[in-house]
Enzyme design. Structure first.
Site, PDB file in Angstrom:
ATOM      1  N   VAL A  54     -11.616  -4.827  10.778  1.00  0.00           N
ATOM      2  CA  VAL A  54     -12.610  -4.142  11.619  1.00  0.00           C
ATOM      3  C   VAL A  54     -12.081  -2.758  12.010  1.00  0.00           C
ATOM      4  CG1 VAL A  54     -13.870  -4.236  13.794  1.00  0.00           C
ATOM      5  CG2 VAL A  54     -13.556  -6.315  12.457  1.00  0.00           C
ATOM      6  N   VAL A  76       0.760   0.603   9.949  1.00  0.00           N
ATOM      7  CA  VAL A  76       1.521   1.811   9.605  1.00  0.00           C
ATOM      8  C   VAL A  76       0.637   3.036   9.773  1.00  0.00           C
ATOM      9  CG1 VAL A  76       2.979   0.590   7.939  1.00  0.00           C
ATOM     10  CG2 VAL A  76       0.978   1.830   7.133  1.00  0.00           C
ATOM     11  N   LEU A  77       1.275   4.144  10.017  1.00  0.00           N
ATOM     12  CA  LEU A  77       0.529   5.400  10.117  1.00  0.00           C
ATOM     13  C   LEU A  77       1.400   6.556   9.666  1.00  0.00           C
ATOM     14  CD1 LEU A  77      -1.987   7.028  11.110  1.00  0.00           C
ATOM     15  CD2 LEU A  77      -0.816   7.292  13.280  1.00  0.00           C
ATOM     16  N   HIS A  89     -11.019  10.474  11.893  1.00  0.00           N
ATOM     17  CA  HIS A  89     -10.334   9.822  10.765  1.00  0.00           C
ATOM     18  C   HIS A  89     -10.856  10.367   9.438  1.00  0.00           C
ATOM     19  CE1 HIS A  89      -8.320   7.072  13.474  1.00  0.00           C
ATOM     20  NE2 HIS A  89      -9.470   6.858  14.064  1.00  0.00           N
ATOM     21  N   VAL A 100      -5.100  -3.298  10.748  1.00  0.00           N
ATOM     22  CA  VAL A 100      -5.511  -2.402  11.845  1.00  0.00           C
ATOM     23  C   VAL A 100      -5.601  -0.969  11.335  1.00  0.00           C
ATOM     24  CG1 VAL A 100      -5.023  -1.717  14.222  1.00  0.00           C
ATOM     25  CG2 VAL A 100      -4.289  -3.958  13.427  1.00  0.00           C
ATOM     26  N   ASP A 156      -8.780   2.167   9.633  1.00  0.00           N
ATOM     27  CA  ASP A 156      -9.469   3.430   9.951  1.00  0.00           C
ATOM     28  C   ASP A 156      -8.842   4.615   9.233  1.00  0.00           C
ATOM     29  OD1 ASP A 156      -7.164   3.283  11.425  1.00  0.00           O
ATOM     30  OD2 ASP A 156      -8.051   3.933  13.312  1.00  0.00           O
ATOM     31  N   TYR A 194     -12.941  10.592  17.843  1.00  0.00           N
ATOM     32  CA  TYR A 194     -12.177  10.149  16.675  1.00  0.00           C
ATOM     33  C   TYR A 194     -12.967  10.539  15.427  1.00  0.00           C
ATOM     34  CZ  TYR A 194      -9.344   7.080  19.655  1.00  0.00           C
ATOM     35  OH  TYR A 194      -8.499   6.592  20.616  1.00  0.00           O
ATOM     36  N   SER A 231      -4.603   2.090  20.430  1.00  0.00           N
ATOM     37  CA  SER A 231      -3.607   1.340  19.661  1.00  0.00           C
ATOM     38  C   SER A 231      -3.076   0.182  20.491  1.00  0.00           C
ATOM     39  CB  SER A 231      -2.466   2.263  19.231  1.00  0.00           C
ATOM     40  OG  SER A 231      -2.957   3.211  18.314  1.00  0.00           O
ATOM     41  N   LYS A 270     -16.480   7.195  18.489  1.00  0.00           N
ATOM     42  CA  LYS A 270     -16.311   7.076  17.034  1.00  0.00           C
ATOM     43  C   LYS A 270     -16.831   8.326  16.332  1.00  0.00           C
ATOM     44  CE  LYS A 270     -14.574   4.248  15.197  1.00  0.00           C
ATOM     45  NZ  LYS A 270     -13.097   4.095  15.036  1.00  0.00           N
ATOM     46  N   ARG A 315     -18.128   1.032  23.376  1.00  0.00           N
ATOM     47  CA  ARG A 315     -17.434   1.996  24.242  1.00  0.00           C
ATOM     48  C   ARG A 315     -18.334   3.208  24.466  1.00  0.00           C
ATOM     49  NH1 ARG A 315     -12.140   2.736  20.687  1.00  0.00           N
ATOM     50  NH2 ARG A 315     -13.678   2.258  19.078  1.00  0.00           N
ATOM     51  N   GLU A 365      -7.395  11.520  17.003  1.00  0.00           N
ATOM     52  CA  GLU A 365      -6.260  10.825  16.376  1.00  0.00           C
ATOM     53  C   GLU A 365      -5.137  11.759  15.931  1.00  0.00           C
ATOM     54  OE1 GLU A 365      -9.280  11.012  15.127  1.00  0.00           O
ATOM     55  OE2 GLU A 365      -9.199  11.663  13.048  1.00  0.00           O
TER      56      GLU A 365
HETATM   57  N1  LIG Z   1      -8.810  -0.592  13.561  1.00  0.00           N
HETATM   58  C1  LIG Z   1      -8.807  -0.109  14.796  1.00  0.00           C
HETATM   59  O1  LIG Z   1      -9.706  -0.378  15.585  1.00  0.00           O
HETATM   60  C2  LIG Z   1      -7.658   0.730  15.261  1.00  0.00           C
HETATM   61  C3  LIG Z   1      -7.436   0.969  16.616  1.00  0.00           C
HETATM   62  C4  LIG Z   1      -6.321   1.716  17.004  1.00  0.00           C
HETATM   63  C5  LIG Z   1      -5.452   2.245  16.035  1.00  0.00           C
HETATM   64  N2  LIG Z   1      -5.735   2.005  14.718  1.00  0.00           N
HETATM   65  C6  LIG Z   1      -4.864   2.486  13.638  1.00  0.00           C
HETATM   66  O2  LIG Z   1      -3.649   1.766  13.569  1.00  0.00           O
HETATM   67  C7  LIG Z   1      -2.712   2.541  12.832  1.00  0.00           C
HETATM   68  C8  LIG Z   1      -1.366   2.555  13.549  1.00  0.00           C
HETATM   69  O3  LIG Z   1      -1.504   3.292  14.758  1.00  0.00           O
HETATM   70  P1  LIG Z   1      -0.264   3.516  15.765  1.00  0.00           P
HETATM   71  O4  LIG Z   1      -0.827   4.137  16.991  1.00  0.00           O
HETATM   72  O5  LIG Z   1       0.536   2.303  15.883  1.00  0.00           O
HETATM   73  O6  LIG Z   1       0.587   4.615  14.992  1.00  0.00           O
HETATM   74  P2  LIG Z   1       2.114   4.990  15.298  1.00  0.00           P
HETATM   75  O7  LIG Z   1       2.333   6.366  14.744  1.00  0.00           O
HETATM   76  O8  LIG Z   1       2.458   4.745  16.716  1.00  0.00           O
HETATM   77  O9  LIG Z   1       2.939   3.935  14.425  1.00  0.00           O
HETATM   78  C9  LIG Z   1       2.939   3.934  13.036  1.00  0.00           C
HETATM   79  C10 LIG Z   1       4.281   3.397  12.581  1.00  0.00           C
HETATM   80  O10 LIG Z   1       4.213   3.205  11.165  1.00  0.00           O
HETATM   81  C11 LIG Z   1       5.526   3.426  10.699  1.00  0.00           C
HETATM   82  N3  LIG Z   1       5.533   3.562   9.246  1.00  0.00           N
HETATM   83  C12 LIG Z   1       5.214   4.640   8.476  1.00  0.00           C
HETATM   84  N4  LIG Z   1       5.377   4.332   7.175  1.00  0.00           N
HETATM   85  C13 LIG Z   1       5.818   3.041   7.132  1.00  0.00           C
HETATM   86  C14 LIG Z   1       6.181   2.165   6.077  1.00  0.00           C
HETATM   87  N5  LIG Z   1       6.148   2.536   4.801  1.00  0.00           N
HETATM   88  N6  LIG Z   1       6.566   0.891   6.411  1.00  0.00           N
HETATM   89  C15 LIG Z   1       6.616   0.489   7.699  1.00  0.00           C
HETATM   90  N7  LIG Z   1       6.305   1.300   8.722  1.00  0.00           N
HETATM   91  C16 LIG Z   1       5.905   2.551   8.439  1.00  0.00           C
HETATM   92  C17 LIG Z   1       5.979   4.664  11.465  1.00  0.00           C
HETATM   93  O11 LIG Z   1       7.380   4.837  11.429  1.00  0.00           O
HETATM   94  C18 LIG Z   1       5.453   4.334  12.864  1.00  0.00           C
HETATM   95  O12 LIG Z   1       6.422   3.693  13.667  1.00  0.00           O
HETATM   96  C19 LIG Z   1      -3.363   3.935  12.689  1.00  0.00           C
HETATM   97  O13 LIG Z   1      -3.968   4.048  11.413  1.00  0.00           O
HETATM   98  C20 LIG Z   1      -4.431   3.919  13.754  1.00  0.00           C
HETATM   99  O14 LIG Z   1      -5.489   4.832  13.473  1.00  0.00           O
HETATM  100  C21 LIG Z   1      -6.812   1.275  14.330  1.00  0.00           C
END
Ligand SMILES: NC(=O)c1ccc[n+]([C@@H]2O[C@H](COP(=O)([O-])OP(=O)(O)OC[C@H]3O[C@@H](n4cnc5c(N)ncnc54)[C@H](O)[C@@H]3O)[C@@H](O)[C@H]2O)c1
Length: 372
Positions: free
Chosen positions: A297, A238-239, A96, A266, A269, A94, A133, A75, A15, A118
């Site tokens: 990843v 989860v987040l 993190h 996912v 990060d 980003y 996401s 990143k 990207r 983020e």
């Molecule tokens: N690896 C990657 O390339 C990549 C890319 C995009 C996003 N992400 C990551 O993915 C994660 C999720 O992002 P998002 O945009 O969906 O966040 P979001 O805030 O939209 O959703 C997170 C959800 O987790 C829920 N949650 C919190 N604690 C919980 C628990 N104990 N059990 C179940 N659910 C719970 C929240 O209620 C919320 O609905 C983040 O860490 C984000 O940084 C990673």
């Protein structure tokens, strides 16, 4: 303002922080834009397109960093970039931080201003996390399905099944942006999906919009354990904004799962929501613990770089223009969303969860006070 966009250097990160359309918008607002030669190629964008948009192409990353008051990236800066960061330079990308103490210390030492995509938050929405996401969520269902093939180390399940043979079961932890997109994709593939969340309102929403092959469940240890026992794919999504992800799936849970199942973390990060996760790259995306395939990843959208670059810029440009037009302090005074994105400011941490993650509360400053 002088705005710079270096090429990304993370493994297989294709990207780029600024598209030609965004470069044009910055230029039309009176800013000077520098891009690194070849920086857009991974997203199928040529240097010529940037030149036509009014940007200047510089040969190397050090030139771009040195020329710019504001850096727009994708990143987090990597070790090779730490020495390029300049005091008072605004870095909009980003970060993190909560998952990376070394990066946090490097940003504090260089006294940059770190505006982290983020944690920019508009009401309940994380507008700069959301587009990625969407990509990562949709992709997580595809990756989980891919690794279920016997030839890829999995149980040998065709995700959607065939007539007379049941489809795969997908369990998704977290029903936010990633989880919802993962659920729609997994459901569209014909799998049976269970999605767990702790937010009742979110569960209500999911209940209303999801197709019949998706079930919402309250996330507690009992429901989690019951669900994973029959899961073929578990997706961690989860987040807790700005904080380290909670470790919901622990090592002992792997033994309860069926060998050859796939887990896609996912949330890696933010440190990952599975105890046995560690970050992997697109060149070596998976590893196996207790017969369970782990896909972790940290920059999943990098694989679908062009889609991701344009989706990211659609979201970052609005706030990028506010920062460039007004300067970071005035922009943060006027926008609560940007104030929440301020993670470090000239040697101080300005995001409490990051300071707490590393026991650095003595170096925490209220973001409102630093931009006053
Ligand atoms: N690896 C990657 O390339 C990549 C890319 C995009 C996003 N992400 C990551 O993915 C994660 C999720 O992002 P998002 O945009 O969906 O966040 P979001 O805030 O939209 O959703 C997170 C959800 O987790 C829920 N949650 C919190 N604690 C919980 C628990 N104990 N059990 C179940 N659910 C719970 C929240 O209620 C919320 O609905 C983040 O860490 C984000 O940084 C990673």
């Amino acid at each position: 303002m002088k705005i710079g966009c270096p090429a990304e250097i993370k493994n297989n990160e294709n990207r780029v922080g600024i598209t030609p359309n965004a470069a044009l918008a910055y230029a039309q607002a009176g800013h000077e834009v520098f891009v690194q030669k070849g920086g857009g190629l991974g997203s199928a964008i040529t240097d010529d397109e940037y030149v036509k948009a009014g940007a200047k192409v510089l040969a190397t990353a050090p030139e771009v960093w040195a020329a710019s008051d504001m850096i727009v990236k994708v990143k987090e800066p990597l070790a090779a970039e730490y020495k390029l960061m300049k005091e008072n330079q605004l870095v909009y990308t980003y970060f993190h931080f909560a998952a990376d103490e070394e990066l946090t210390k490097a940003c504090l030492a260089s006294k940059i201003v770190a505006m982290a995509y983020e944690t920019v938050q508009d009401g309940n929405i994380l507008p700069l996390l959301k587009p990625m996401s969407e990509v990562a969520g949709r992709m997580s269902a595809l990756m989980g399905s891919f690794y279920l093939a016997k030839t890829h180390g999995g149980r040998g399940l065709l995700p959607m099944g065939v007539s007379g043979v049941a489809p795969a079961e997908v369990v998704i932890l977290g029903g936010g942006s990633v989880g919802t997109n993962a659920a729609f994709t997994a459901a569209g593939l014909g799998t049976r999906v269970t999605i767990l969340d702790v937010n009742i309102n979110r569960l209500e929403y999911l209940h209303d919009v999801m197709p019949a092959n998706v079930t919402g469940l309250y996330s507690d240890p009992v429901n989690l354990e019951t669900s994973i026992k029959t899961a073929d794919i578990v997706i961690g999504a989860v987040l807790i904004p700005g904080a380290k992800a909670p470790k919901l799936l622990r090592k002992e849970h792997l033994k309860m799962m069926r060998p050859g199942s796939v887990i896609v973390d996912v949330a890696i990060d933010q440190g990952g929501c599975f105890e046995t996760s560690h970050p992997t790259t697109h060149s070596e995306p998976t590893y196996v613990v207790d017969d369970i395939i782990h896909y972790c990843v940290a920059n999943m959208p990098g694989a679908y770089a062009r889609t991701s670059t344009f989706a990211l810029n659609n979201a970052t440009l609005k706030y990028g223009l506010m920062l460039a037009n007004k300067g970071v302090e005035a922009a943060c005074r006027e926008s609560e969303a940007l104030l929440l994105g301020l993670n470090t400011y000239k040697g101080a941490i300005t995001f409490k969860a990051v300071a707490e993650a590393f026991g650095m509360l003595n170096n925490y400053k209220d973001p409102r006070a630093v931009v006053a």
